[in-house]
Write a protein that holds these residues in place. Structure first.
Motif, PDB file in Angstrom:
ATOM      1  N   LEU A 304     -45.460 -36.075  -9.244  1.00 46.72           N
ATOM      2  CA  LEU A 304     -45.426 -34.530  -8.370  1.00 46.72           C
ATOM      3  C   LEU A 304     -46.497 -33.415  -8.632  1.00 46.72           C
ATOM      4  CD1 LEU A 304     -43.277 -33.058  -7.140  1.00 46.72           C
ATOM      5  CD2 LEU A 304     -42.356 -31.775  -9.672  1.00 46.72           C
ATOM      6  N   ILE A 305     -47.413 -33.298  -8.812  1.00 46.36           N
ATOM      7  CA  ILE A 305     -48.625 -32.491  -8.918  1.00 46.36           C
ATOM      8  C   ILE A 305     -49.385 -32.862  -8.499  1.00 46.36           C
ATOM      9  CG2 ILE A 305     -50.843 -31.205 -10.563  1.00 46.36           C
ATOM     10  CD1 ILE A 305     -49.314 -31.193 -13.046  1.00 46.36           C
ATOM     11  N   SER A 306     -49.663 -34.424  -8.859  1.00 42.81           N
ATOM     12  CA  SER A 306     -50.634 -35.125  -7.308  1.00 42.81           C
ATOM     13  C   SER A 306     -49.875 -34.897  -6.033  1.00 42.81           C
ATOM     14  CB  SER A 306     -51.099 -36.421  -7.380  1.00 42.81           C
ATOM     15  OG  SER A 306     -49.663 -36.874  -7.776  1.00 42.81           O
ATOM     16  N   SER A 307     -49.083 -34.509  -6.041  1.00 40.55           N
ATOM     17  CA  SER A 307     -48.278 -35.145  -4.343  1.00 40.55           C
ATOM     18  C   SER A 307     -48.454 -33.397  -3.599  1.00 40.55           C
ATOM     19  CB  SER A 307     -46.790 -34.646  -4.621  1.00 40.55           C
ATOM     20  OG  SER A 307     -45.949 -33.417  -5.035  1.00 40.55           O
ATOM     21  N   PHE A 308     -49.489 -32.018  -4.428  1.00 42.07           N
ATOM     22  CA  PHE A 308     -49.675 -31.027  -4.486  1.00 42.07           C
ATOM     23  C   PHE A 308     -51.234 -30.766  -4.390  1.00 42.07           C
ATOM     24  CE2 PHE A 308     -44.654 -29.784  -5.380  1.00 42.07           C
ATOM     25  CZ  PHE A 308     -44.566 -29.235  -4.718  1.00 42.07           C
ATOM     26  N   ASP A 309     -52.067 -32.057  -4.545  1.00 38.38           N
ATOM     27  CA  ASP A 309     -52.281 -32.054  -4.321  1.00 38.38           C
ATOM     28  C   ASP A 309     -53.826 -31.086  -3.576  1.00 38.38           C
ATOM     29  OD1 ASP A 309     -56.077 -32.439  -5.754  1.00 38.38           O
ATOM     30  OD2 ASP A 309     -56.154 -34.329  -3.844  1.00 38.38           O
ATOM     31  N   LYS A 314     -57.342 -26.021  -1.460  1.00 40.04           N
ATOM     32  CA  LYS A 314     -56.751 -24.947  -1.301  1.00 40.04           C
ATOM     33  C   LYS A 314     -57.529 -23.759  -2.315  1.00 40.04           C
ATOM     34  CE  LYS A 314     -54.505 -26.355   3.422  1.00 40.04           C
ATOM     35  NZ  LYS A 314     -53.087 -25.915   3.969  1.00 40.04           N
ATOM     36  N   ALA A 315     -56.867 -23.118  -3.043  1.00 46.05           N
ATOM     37  CA  ALA A 315     -56.295 -22.710  -3.628  1.00 46.05           C
ATOM     38  C   ALA A 315     -56.804 -22.992  -5.476  1.00 46.05           C
ATOM     39  CB  ALA A 315     -54.974 -21.619  -3.282  1.00 46.05           C
ATOM     40  N   SER A 316     -57.513 -23.193  -5.977  1.00 46.83           N
ATOM     41  CA  SER A 316     -58.020 -24.347  -6.667  1.00 46.83           C
ATOM     42  C   SER A 316     -57.630 -23.554  -8.489  1.00 46.83           C
ATOM     43  CB  SER A 316     -59.749 -24.275  -7.253  1.00 46.83           C
ATOM     44  OG  SER A 316     -60.334 -23.537  -7.280  1.00 46.83           O
ATOM     45  N   LEU A 318     -54.330 -22.090  -9.094  1.00 45.16           N
ATOM     46  CA  LEU A 318     -53.502 -22.672  -9.041  1.00 45.16           C
ATOM     47  C   LEU A 318     -53.686 -23.816 -10.279  1.00 45.16           C
ATOM     48  CD1 LEU A 318     -51.677 -22.897  -5.446  1.00 45.16           C
ATOM     49  CD2 LEU A 318     -51.319 -20.771  -6.766  1.00 45.16           C
ATOM     50  N   ALA A 319     -54.253 -24.189 -10.636  1.00 45.19           N
ATOM     51  CA  ALA A 319     -54.670 -24.410 -11.872  1.00 45.19           C
ATOM     52  C   ALA A 319     -54.311 -24.687 -12.962  1.00 45.19           C
ATOM     53  CB  ALA A 319     -55.520 -26.110 -11.536  1.00 45.19           C
ATOM     54  N   VAL A 320     -54.804 -23.272 -12.627  1.00 45.49           N
ATOM     55  CA  VAL A 320     -55.169 -22.382 -14.645  1.00 45.49           C
ATOM     56  C   VAL A 320     -53.252 -22.448 -14.819  1.00 45.49           C
ATOM     57  CG1 VAL A 320     -56.003 -20.782 -14.863  1.00 45.49           C
ATOM     58  CG2 VAL A 320     -57.108 -22.236 -13.553  1.00 45.49           C
ATOM     59  N   PHE A 321     -52.465 -21.554 -13.874  1.00 42.98           N
ATOM     60  CA  PHE A 321     -51.265 -21.276 -14.804  1.00 42.98           C
ATOM     61  C   PHE A 321     -50.589 -23.001 -14.605  1.00 42.98           C
ATOM     62  CE2 PHE A 321     -53.790 -18.127 -12.061  1.00 42.98           C
ATOM     63  CZ  PHE A 321     -54.376 -17.295 -13.152  1.00 42.98           C
ATOM     64  N   ILE A 322     -51.119 -23.669 -14.562  1.00 40.48           N
ATOM     65  CA  ILE A 322     -49.620 -24.527 -14.472  1.00 40.48           C
ATOM     66  C   ILE A 322     -49.186 -25.237 -15.662  1.00 40.48           C
ATOM     67  CG2 ILE A 322     -49.289 -27.127 -14.108  1.00 40.48           C
ATOM     68  CD1 ILE A 322     -51.298 -27.294 -12.169  1.00 40.48           C
ATOM     69  N   SER A 323     -50.425 -25.463 -17.075  1.00 42.64           N
ATOM     70  CA  SER A 323     -49.505 -25.906 -17.985  1.00 42.64           C
ATOM     71  C   SER A 323     -49.232 -24.415 -18.792  1.00 42.64           C
ATOM     72  CB  SER A 323     -51.037 -25.413 -18.981  1.00 42.64           C
ATOM     73  OG  SER A 323     -51.833 -24.020 -19.529  1.00 42.64           O
ATOM     74  N   TYR A 440     -43.170 -23.926  -9.264  1.00 39.62           N
ATOM     75  CA  TYR A 440     -43.959 -23.141  -9.044  1.00 39.62           C
ATOM     76  C   TYR A 440     -45.097 -23.569  -7.811  1.00 39.62           C
ATOM     77  CZ  TYR A 440     -49.362 -21.829 -10.475  1.00 39.62           C
ATOM     78  OH  TYR A 440     -50.439 -21.314 -10.592  1.00 39.62           O
ATOM     79  N   PHE A 441     -45.305 -24.578  -6.881  1.00 38.34           N
ATOM     80  CA  PHE A 441     -46.136 -24.562  -6.324  1.00 38.34           C
ATOM     81  C   PHE A 441     -45.552 -24.650  -4.685  1.00 38.34           C
ATOM     82  CE2 PHE A 441     -48.365 -28.017  -9.064  1.00 38.34           C
ATOM     83  CZ  PHE A 441     -50.144 -27.282  -8.898  1.00 38.34           C
ATOM     84  N   ASN A 442     -43.479 -24.507  -4.839  1.00 40.35           N
ATOM     85  CA  ASN A 442     -43.154 -24.247  -3.716  1.00 40.35           C
ATOM     86  C   ASN A 442     -43.296 -23.266  -3.425  1.00 40.35           C
ATOM     87  OD1 ASN A 442     -41.550 -26.263  -2.146  1.00 40.35           O
ATOM     88  ND2 ASN A 442     -40.910 -27.086  -4.485  1.00 40.35           N
ATOM     89  N   ILE A 443     -42.655 -21.900  -4.902  1.00 40.71           N
ATOM     90  CA  ILE A 443     -43.720 -20.851  -4.842  1.00 40.71           C
ATOM     91  C   ILE A 443     -44.645 -19.776  -3.744  1.00 40.71           C
ATOM     92  CG2 ILE A 443     -43.688 -17.952  -5.221  1.00 40.71           C
ATOM     93  CD1 ILE A 443     -40.602 -19.125  -7.099  1.00 40.71           C
ATOM     94  N   ALA A 444     -45.661 -20.622  -4.484  1.00 44.49           N
ATOM     95  CA  ALA A 444     -47.073 -20.777  -4.030  1.00 44.49           C
ATOM     96  C   ALA A 444     -47.630 -20.672  -2.974  1.00 44.49           C
ATOM     97  CB  ALA A 444     -48.325 -21.966  -5.175  1.00 44.49           C
ATOM     98  N   GLN A 445     -46.540 -21.722  -2.188  1.00 46.15           N
ATOM     99  CA  GLN A 445     -46.676 -21.827  -0.997  1.00 46.15           C
ATOM    100  C   GLN A 445     -46.374 -20.486  -0.075  1.00 46.15           C
ATOM    101  OE1 GLN A 445     -45.038 -25.802  -0.438  1.00 46.15           O
ATOM    102  NE2 GLN A 445     -46.547 -26.970  -0.168  1.00 46.15           N
ATOM    103  N   LEU A 446     -45.715 -20.484  -0.665  1.00 44.86           N
ATOM    104  CA  LEU A 446     -45.422 -18.664   0.396  1.00 44.86           C
ATOM    105  C   LEU A 446     -46.134 -17.407  -0.086  1.00 44.86           C
ATOM    106  CD1 LEU A 446     -41.884 -18.635  -1.111  1.00 44.86           C
ATOM    107  CD2 LEU A 446     -42.295 -19.937   1.352  1.00 44.86           C
ATOM    108  N   PHE A 447     -47.167 -18.222  -1.084  1.00 43.77           N
ATOM    109  CA  PHE A 447     -48.139 -16.743  -1.001  1.00 43.77           C
ATOM    110  C   PHE A 447     -49.876 -17.646  -0.689  1.00 43.77           C
ATOM    111  CE2 PHE A 447     -44.404 -15.200  -3.677  1.00 43.77           C
ATOM    112  CZ  PHE A 447     -44.428 -13.686  -3.672  1.00 43.77           C
ATOM    113  N   ILE A 448     -49.868 -18.699  -0.319  1.00 42.05           N
ATOM    114  CA  ILE A 448     -51.791 -19.467  -0.249  1.00 42.05           C
ATOM    115  C   ILE A 448     -51.810 -18.493   0.283  1.00 42.05           C
ATOM    116  CG2 ILE A 448     -50.216 -21.299   1.563  1.00 42.05           C
ATOM    117  CD1 ILE A 448     -52.736 -21.824  -1.151  1.00 42.05           C
TER     118      ILE A 448
END
Length: 454
Positions: A304-309, A314-316, A318-323, A440-448
């Motif tokens: 799933l994470i790789s599908s949002f690669d 675009k906004a690296s 985002l990876a900081v807050f996954i864990s 997380y990634f769906n909400i991030a898309q709204l603010f990208i």
């Protein structure tokens, strides 16, 4: 615990020396001086060649006490009994308390059980067969048939004489049960009541007719809860016609509580914790299947994470807050799971709907508080309130969803008639990882557009 273990080794060494040197009388005296629990530990700890001497020196009653106090979960307990001739083993079984005897027989091969029962008097063998036929983890499988029962038309002094006569046979003498002519349970008298009332008083005058009892088919966990609630030392077991079948004593209830706690903890940890002295190999074998299953589920999160690669490129940041989000949501789900399993185990005074609404509100409050906190932290850390808002909202929703899943999954499993503890902590955590990443990634898309390149 180390001191107890050292004392056990000293007792075994001392008694072994006595047997080696042929001091039979000294061995018997020293062995009988041990506490009942210690007898079981010491006997099973003796080398096999010395046990072959020991069981010939000890009387049947003492050996029955030994086997009454050996944990039936010990895989070698039936081997200990098979070290003796069947006739000797049967004499020991007959002197054991019936519930312990049944527990021991249930650990043996059917062929061996049939051999032992065939050597017993028919009436005793029939009683044991009835107890063996009760399903495991029910009141019937726990009960003992050694209890004190009298009729209501006796005087206090007559009952006291009966208590003295039957005390050695009964597993517990704290309560005397009062039966009618059809052997139905009509009341109970405590030993205190017998001691504090005149000898010529009829027991019917001091009998308590408010009886708390259980049925033979009741779940052992429910029985344990009743005993805990009422602070009983023993509780009677009756059939559908209120005839007294047996009693369950508090020592068996303690075992049930321990067993249920082990099962719950094993479920929450996704590993069997009942055997604490396993070898590294056996310990690993027990853990590997669950870990591989969770690994496969975790691969879904990685996929799933790789599908949002593209989004991460675009906004690296985002990876900081996954864990951070997955870990916190997993913790919240595990907390809700633990509370739900405990509530199912001991019951709740609230309705299911009220508990559900309470858990939703708790999840909302926890999610909101945590989300707002992380919003402030990220905003001041990265000087970007849009990023803080995205992470904060994702955190809040992820926690709410994980909290709800941690509550609902064990409830649904319980409705299906399975043990809710199988909804293990690692499973809930891994499931929370999956849902948290999606949120997380769906909400991030709204603010990208607000923090691209941040």
């Amino acid at each position: 615990m180390e001191e107890k273990s050292e004392q056990l080794h000293q007792n075994i060494a001392h008694l072994s020396d006595l047997l080696h040197s042929g001091q039979d009388e000294a061995f018997v005296t020293s062995f009988n001086a041990l506490h009942d629990f210690e007898m079981g530990q010491v006997y099973s700890g003796l080398p096999e060649q010395l046990r072959a001497v020991a069981w010939r020196l000890l009387d049947n009653e003492t050996l029955a006490t030994v086997f009454d106090n050996i944990d039936v979960d010990d895989e070698d307990i039936d081997d200990l009994l098979q070290e003796m001739p069947p006739q000797k083993a049967v004499q020991i079984l007959r002197n054991m308390y019936a519930d312990n005897e049944v527990d021991l027989l249930q650990e043996m091969p059917t062929r061996l059980v049939a051999t032992y029962l065939s050597l017993m008097p028919k009436d005793e063998a029939e009683d044991i067969r009835k107890l063996i036929n009760y399903e495991e983890q029910t009141a019937g499988s726990l009960m003992s048939i050694e209890y004190l029962a009298v009729e209501a038309d006796l005087r206090v002094d007559e009952v006291m004489r009966l208590v003295k006569q039957q005390a050695l046979e009964a597993e517990a003498i704290n309560y005397v049960y009062v039966l009618d002519k059809q052997e139905r349970l009509v009341g109970v008298i405590s030993l205190r009541d017998l001691l504090t009332h005149p000898d010529d008083m009829l027991v019917s005058e001091i009998t308590k007719d408010r009886i708390i009892s259980v049925k033979a088919g009741d779940d052992q966990q429910d029985v344990a809860q009743i005993v805990a609630d009422y602070n009983f030392i023993s509780i009677p077991v009756t059939d559908d016609n209120d005839r007294l079948l047996g009693v369950i004593t508090v020592d068996d209830i303690v075992d049930v509580i321990d067993e249920e706690a082990v099962e719950d903890y094993s479920g929450l940890a996704a590993v069997n914790v009942s055997q604490t002295d396993d070898t590294a190999w056996h310990s690993a074998i027990k853990r590997i299947p669950w870990l591989i299953a969770l690994l496969l589920l975790g691969m879904s999160t990685a996929t799933l994470i790789s599908s949002f690669d593209g989004l991460v490129r675009k906004a690296s940041i985002l990876a900081v807050f996954i864990s951070l989000i997955t870990g916190t949501a997993g913790n919240a789900g595990t907390q809700a799971l633990a509370l739900a399993v405990r509530r199912l185990a001991v019951g709740s005074n609230n309705s299911a709907v009220k508990n559900f609404l309470s858990e939703i509100l708790a999840g909302f409050l926890v999610g909101t508080a945590t989300g707002f906190s992380v919003f402030l932290i990220v905003t001041f850390w990265k000087h970007n309130y849009q990023l803080g808002l995205a992470v904060g909202i994702a955190m809040a929703i992820a926690i709410m969803v994980a909290n709800l899943a941690g509550y609902l999954i064990p409830v649904l499993i319980d409705k299906l008639g399975m043990d809710p503890a199988v909804a293990s902590g690692p499973f809930i955590t891994t499931l929370s990882d999956l849902t948290s990443v999606l949120i997380y990634f769906n909400i991030a898309q709204l603010f990208i557009s607000h923090f691209t390149g941040a």
